[in-house]
Scaffold this motif. Sequence first.
Motif, PDB file in Angstrom:
ATOM      1  N   UNK A  39       0.849  -1.195   0.000  1.00 54.03           N
ATOM      2  CA  UNK A  39       0.000   0.000   0.000  1.00 54.03           C
ATOM      3  C   UNK A  39       0.887   1.249   0.000  1.00 54.03           C
ATOM      4  N   UNK A  40       1.389   1.600  -1.187  1.00 50.65           N
ATOM      5  CA  UNK A  40       2.261   2.776  -1.271  1.00 50.65           C
ATOM      6  C   UNK A  40       1.478   4.061  -1.044  1.00 50.65           C
ATOM      7  N   UNK A  41       2.228   5.090  -0.692  1.00 46.42           N
ATOM      8  CA  UNK A  41       1.612   6.409  -0.597  1.00 46.42           C
ATOM      9  C   UNK A  41       1.435   6.932  -2.014  1.00 46.42           C
ATOM     10  N   UNK A  42       0.530   7.881  -2.172  1.00 43.77           N
ATOM     11  CA  UNK A  42       0.281   8.464  -3.493  1.00 43.77           C
ATOM     12  C   UNK A  42       0.639   9.932  -3.453  1.00 43.77           C
ATOM     13  N   UNK A  43       1.261  10.379  -4.542  1.00 43.08           N
ATOM     14  CA  UNK A  43       1.635  11.786  -4.660  1.00 43.08           C
ATOM     15  C   UNK A  43       1.244  12.289  -6.031  1.00 43.08           C
ATOM     16  N   UNK A  44       1.359  13.590  -6.198  1.00 45.33           N
ATOM     17  CA  UNK A  44       1.127  14.200  -7.503  1.00 45.33           C
ATOM     18  C   UNK A  44      -0.356  14.386  -7.799  1.00 45.33           C
ATOM     19  N   UNK A  45      -0.631  14.941  -8.976  1.00 48.21           N
ATOM     20  CA  UNK A  45      -2.018  15.201  -9.364  1.00 48.21           C
ATOM     21  C   UNK A  45      -2.828  13.913  -9.401  1.00 48.21           C
ATOM     22  N   UNK A  46      -3.907  13.906  -8.657  1.00 48.58           N
ATOM     23  CA  UNK A  46      -4.777  12.738  -8.633  1.00 48.58           C
ATOM     24  C   UNK A  46      -4.168  11.529  -7.951  1.00 48.58           C
ATOM     25  N   UNK A  47      -3.042  11.704  -7.274  1.00 47.87           N
ATOM     26  CA  UNK A  47      -2.398  10.591  -6.576  1.00 47.87           C
ATOM     27  C   UNK A  47      -1.905   9.502  -7.507  1.00 47.87           C
ATOM     28  N   UNK A  48      -1.483   9.897  -8.691  1.00 46.18           N
ATOM     29  CA  UNK A  48      -1.072   8.907  -9.696  1.00 46.18           C
ATOM     30  C   UNK A  48       0.314   8.323  -9.447  1.00 46.18           C
ATOM     31  N   UNK A  49       1.178   9.069  -8.758  1.00 44.33           N
ATOM     32  CA  UNK A  49       2.546   8.583  -8.542  1.00 44.33           C
ATOM     33  C   UNK A  49       2.615   7.778  -7.244  1.00 44.33           C
ATOM     34  N   UNK A  50       3.084   6.548  -7.362  1.00 36.35           N
ATOM     35  CA  UNK A  50       3.239   5.683  -6.195  1.00 36.35           C
ATOM     36  C   UNK A  50       4.600   5.959  -5.558  1.00 36.35           C
ATOM     37  N   UNK A  51       4.616   6.053  -4.234  1.00 38.80           N
ATOM     38  CA  UNK A  51       5.860   6.246  -3.492  1.00 38.80           C
ATOM     39  C   UNK A  51       5.916   5.153  -2.426  1.00 38.80           C
ATOM     40  N   UNK A  52       6.951   4.347  -2.507  1.00 35.35           N
ATOM     41  CA  UNK A  52       7.112   3.222  -1.591  1.00 35.35           C
ATOM     42  C   UNK A  52       8.146   3.566  -0.538  1.00 35.35           C
ATOM     43  N   UNK A  53       7.833   3.265   0.712  1.00 33.06           N
ATOM     44  CA  UNK A  53       8.792   3.500   1.795  1.00 33.06           C
ATOM     45  C   UNK A  53       9.489   2.183   2.145  1.00 33.06           C
ATOM     46  N   UNK A  54      10.317   2.207   3.167  1.00 35.62           N
ATOM     47  CA  UNK A  54      11.056   1.017   3.574  1.00 35.62           C
ATOM     48  C   UNK A  54      10.148  -0.143   3.950  1.00 35.62           C
ATOM     49  N   UNK A  55       9.026   0.164   4.587  1.00 31.78           N
ATOM     50  CA  UNK A  55       8.078  -0.885   4.973  1.00 31.78           C
ATOM     51  C   UNK A  55       7.548  -1.598   3.734  1.00 31.78           C
ATOM     52  N   UNK A  56       7.167  -0.829   2.718  1.00 34.62           N
ATOM     53  CA  UNK A  56       6.615  -1.416   1.500  1.00 34.62           C
ATOM     54  C   UNK A  56       7.685  -2.200   0.743  1.00 34.62           C
ATOM     55  N   UNK A  57       8.913  -1.715   0.769  1.00 31.88           N
ATOM     56  CA  UNK A  57      10.018  -2.440   0.128  1.00 31.88           C
ATOM     57  C   UNK A  57      10.207  -3.795   0.799  1.00 31.88           C
ATOM     58  N   UNK A  58      10.170  -3.813   2.125  1.00 33.51           N
ATOM     59  CA  UNK A  58      10.307  -5.061   2.874  1.00 33.51           C
ATOM     60  C   UNK A  58       9.141  -6.000   2.571  1.00 33.51           C
ATOM     61  N   UNK A  59       7.932  -5.451   2.509  1.00 33.17           N
ATOM     62  CA  UNK A  59       6.764  -6.289   2.194  1.00 33.17           C
ATOM     63  C   UNK A  59       6.895  -6.903   0.799  1.00 33.17           C
ATOM     64  N   UNK A  60       7.403  -6.132  -0.163  1.00 34.22           N
ATOM     65  CA  UNK A  60       7.600  -6.682  -1.504  1.00 34.22           C
ATOM     66  C   UNK A  60       8.654  -7.783  -1.466  1.00 34.22           C
ATOM     67  N   UNK A  61       9.737  -7.541  -0.761  1.00 30.53           N
ATOM     68  CA  UNK A  61      10.809  -8.538  -0.655  1.00 30.53           C
ATOM     69  C   UNK A  61      10.265  -9.838  -0.048  1.00 30.53           C
ATOM     70  N   UNK A  62       9.483  -9.740   1.013  1.00 29.73           N
ATOM     71  CA  UNK A  62       8.919 -10.922   1.661  1.00 29.73           C
ATOM     72  C   UNK A  62       7.867 -11.591   0.774  1.00 29.73           C
ATOM     73  N   UNK A  63       7.119 -10.793   0.026  1.00 34.03           N
ATOM     74  CA  UNK A  63       6.125 -11.347  -0.900  1.00 34.03           C
ATOM     75  C   UNK A  63       6.820 -12.184  -1.965  1.00 34.03           C
TER      76      UNK A  63
END
Length: 151
Positions: A39-63
């Motif tokens: 569940x990345x954070x969203x930035x930019x107009x309409x929240x189109x840009x996904x921004x992943x933090x360390x937690x999300x990186x770890x979740x992807x690695x474990x996935x």
Amino acid sequence: MPAPQALPAAPTYTITDLAREFDVTPRAIRFYEDQGLLSPEREGPGGRKRVYNGRERTRLKLTLRGKRLGLTLNEIREILDLYESPRDTAPQLERFLHSLAQHRGALERQLEDLQAQLAEIDEHEQHCRALLAAQADETGGAEPGIAVKRA
């Protein structure tokens, strides 16, 4: 008294950064997001840009590790949820142990199946080699499939 220094910002990653790092497609990462694993954070107009933090990186690695181990997405989600929850409560530990035991059992059955298949392959290889050797003897040592005229 000197002013307090600001803490450095935690690293963030774009979907492209993570796709390159883990050698997966951005589409795969978006799929994991759709499945509730990320569940990345969203930035930019309409929240189109996904921004992943360390937690999300770890979740992807474990996935991805879970996928390599043959876990289902539901099993991965359960493990990720346990990973992030307090791990010192008896019900959570028991649930995690149960999950691990089930997965261990499935892997052990897969290993038995693989070992049986490898044994069958060994038998077929030995049989083929014996047939090739017999053919070589019949043809006087020529390559199989090439007839040798005997006088």
